[in-house]
Design an enzyme around this catalytic site. Structure first.
Site, mmCIF file in Angstrom:
data_model
loop_
_atom_site.group_PDB
_atom_site.id
_atom_site.type_symbol
_atom_site.label_atom_id
_atom_site.label_comp_id
_atom_site.label_asym_id
_atom_site.label_seq_id
_atom_site.Cartn_x
_atom_site.Cartn_y
_atom_site.Cartn_z
ATOM 1 N N SER A 17 -3.487 -14.730 82.018
ATOM 2 C CA SER A 17 -2.394 -14.281 81.542
ATOM 3 C C SER A 17 -2.901 -12.587 81.347
ATOM 4 C CB SER A 17 -1.940 -14.795 80.199
ATOM 5 O OG SER A 17 -0.913 -15.758 80.425
ATOM 6 N N GLU B 270 1.581 -14.791 73.923
ATOM 7 C CA GLU B 270 1.617 -14.292 75.294
ATOM 8 C C GLU B 270 2.134 -12.837 75.372
ATOM 9 O OE1 GLU B 270 0.761 -13.487 78.701
ATOM 10 O OE2 GLU B 270 0.704 -15.870 78.438
ATOM 11 N N ASP C 67 0.191 -9.487 76.512
ATOM 12 C CA ASP C 67 0.499 -8.698 77.825
ATOM 13 C C ASP C 67 0.804 -7.273 77.410
ATOM 14 O OD1 ASP C 67 0.428 -10.856 79.240
ATOM 15 O OD2 ASP C 67 2.647 -11.354 78.989
#
Length: 525
Positions: A443, A245, A249
């Site tokens: 995400s 994650e 990002d």
């Protein structure tokens, strides 16, 4: 001592999902909580919806907490053995500490030791657990609006999905999506700060250097870790979990807005950690142009007080000129609740967040030519975009003409607002803990929109804050909104795409150049 106590509205906690006992809680262990105070005055709606903004100092002076309220809390809680260790009037937060026994007695609850599943896929997480409401001394009625952190169960999950080898069709370097979505040429986010919230995992500078060099970018973003409480940037321990994650990002945001400085706020995955990270980021210096959030959970899994505190932090963000981008979830219209009913994901469902849904993209990576783009969803899709109608937030004024469905009850806020590619089968090429991977999920869409926001703000020479009133201007059912390419094919379970706004992909995917032109014409200079 014969104190009179009153409930803290919205503090009721239900039993944690799939929780189990985990031994005896040590009553002498140190516990830290965040007490949130009332505002000295409500932030005017016109300031939240823009385009005017205020400075951090002005926001604190007009709409922060009163020093007298903080002192009242100190006096009342210290009588009960709880100590105040920090006060931030701008974000209205008071940090308090005590033993588990002292904290349980002071807030009239029972704390036990329990274990719950790790949302990132690791071993079960041991934590404190409580049920029911919290209480405070009667003189704090209306002064204290939330108490977060006594129960430190895992609160949110990362909204990412990895591509399955058999399902993988095509993938994109994030930088290639600037062509697909027509990001404004001559911009790279320079002079802007892009904030990212992370609730675990970490990154290594050397890995980011390797990744950005592989994209052939003329410049690589500066990335700085910010630690909230005792949380730390810890890379290399969770390649299949939180590290994926974090790096997704940073790499998506950095590839699409390499000129923007990134600040990555690491907090513990609790409601307290989430709220503290958001408040710290929003009130930081310099004020970020955009805030990207790729963690969330279905609305029923939050307390009312936690939702309210986070939503108010987003209102602060809007007043300061920060655009908050939040992933809409990867579990379709049910959002993983499992009760057969539709649910939306929070914090994306906050009316002050730009909710980012997901698509499946078939495009030529070399030229950016789009052959087809549809809703991310279906039985073989390895997930589906979140989207639907909020049960926690009413229909905002700027969304009233968009055609958000309702069943006769008071209409709710429609989710998402915007979208971008999220299907892992047409996902993003990233580097995670030394391994080249293809990852999708909503995400990835939050940092994509945060990067676009930085580039729009750079070109316009001003912060954008809450984009919704501008994006929805002139929206009508069945009508394409300027600055978007609508998605009219596909379903996320309960809902199907259709022309105009829809509960799968919102207004659609961006045409960044056209969106910039629209903002130049509709927003005051």
């Amino acid at each position: 001592m014969n104190e009179r106590f009153v409930p803290v509205p919205g503090s009721e906690r239900s039993v944690a999902h799939r929780v189990r006992p985990a031994g005896v809680l040590d009553g002498s262990m140190a516990v830290e909580a965040t007490v949130v105070l009332r505002r000295r005055a409500e932030v005017p709606e016109g300031l939240i919806t823009g385009p005017e903004t205020v400075s951090r100092d002005e926001l604190a002076r007009r709409y922060g907490a009163r020093a007298a309220d903080a002192e009242l809390v100190r006096e009342a809680l210290e009588r009960l053995g709880v100590r105040v260790t920090a006060v931030d009037l701008a974000s209205r937060r008071v940090t308090v500490t005590g033993t588990a026994d002292e904290m349980a007695a002071a807030f009239r609850t029972r704390l036990v030791r329990a274990a719950s599943p790790d949302p990132t896929g690791g071993e079960p997480v041991a934590h404190r657990h409580r049920e029911g409401p919290l209480q405070v001394p009667a003189e704090l009625a209306g002064v204290v609006v939330a108490v977060l952190g006594l129960d430190d169960r895992p609160q949110a999950r990362p909204h990412l999905r990895r591509a399955r080898a058999r399902a993988h069709r095509i993938s994109y370097k994030p930088s290639q999506l600037a062509e697909v979505y027509h990001f404004p040429p001559g911009t790279d986010g320079s002079g802007r700060t892009l904030a990212i919230i992370e609730l675990g995992g970490g990154f290594a500078d050397s890995e980011l250097d390797t990744y950005f060099a592989s994209l052939g970018l003329p410049t690589a973003p500066r990335v700085t870790a910010v630690h909230i409480g005792t949380a730390r940037n810890v890379p290399g321990r969770a390649p299949d979990g939180a590290d994926g994650e974090v790096l997704l990002d940073i790499e998506v945001a950095g590839a699409l807005a390499p000129g923007a400085e990134q600040k990555v706020y690491f907090a513990h995955n609790t409601d307290q950690g989430f709220a503290d990270a958001l408040s710290t980021a929003v009130h930081d210096t310099p004020t970020p142009a955009a805030l990207s959030i790729s963690w969330g959970a279905a609305e029923p899994f939050w307390t009312d007080q936690a939702r309210a505190v986070i939503d108010e932090a987003f209102a602060d963000a809007a007043a300061l000129g920060v655009t908050v981008c939040a992933a809409a979830g990867d579990n379709g219209s049910g959002d993983g609740v499992g009760d057969g009913l539709p649910h939306t994901d929070f914090p994306a469902s906050s009316p002050h967040a730009l909710a980012c849904g997901g698509t499946r993209l078939d495009a030529d990576p070399a030229t950016g030519h789009v052959r087809h783009e549809r809703v991310w969803g279906g039985s073989a899709a390895g997930g589906a975009t979140g989207g639907g109608v909020s049960a926690a937030f009413g229909l905002p004024a700027w969304q009233t003409t968009a055609g958000v469905p309702h069943d006769g009850s008071p209409p709710g806020r429609g989710v998402p607002d915007v979208s971008g590619v999220a299907d892992p089968a047409t996902g993003y090429q990233v580097l995670v803990d030394g391994h080249r991977s293809v990852i999708g999920g909503t995400s990835a869409v939050a940092p994509l929109w945060a990067a676009l926001t930085c580039r729009l703000a750079q070109s316009l020479g001003r912060p954008l804050g809450m984009l919704h009133p501008l994006l929805y201007a002139g929206s009508r059912p069945g009508r394409t909104t300027r600055g978007f390419r609508e998605i009219i094919d596909g379903t996320n379970g309960e809902f199907s795409a259709a022309p105009g706004w829809n509960p799968c992909t919102g207004l659609g995917v961006p045409d960044g150049t056209e969106l910039l032109a629209s903002l130049r014409e509709t927003a005051p200079h």
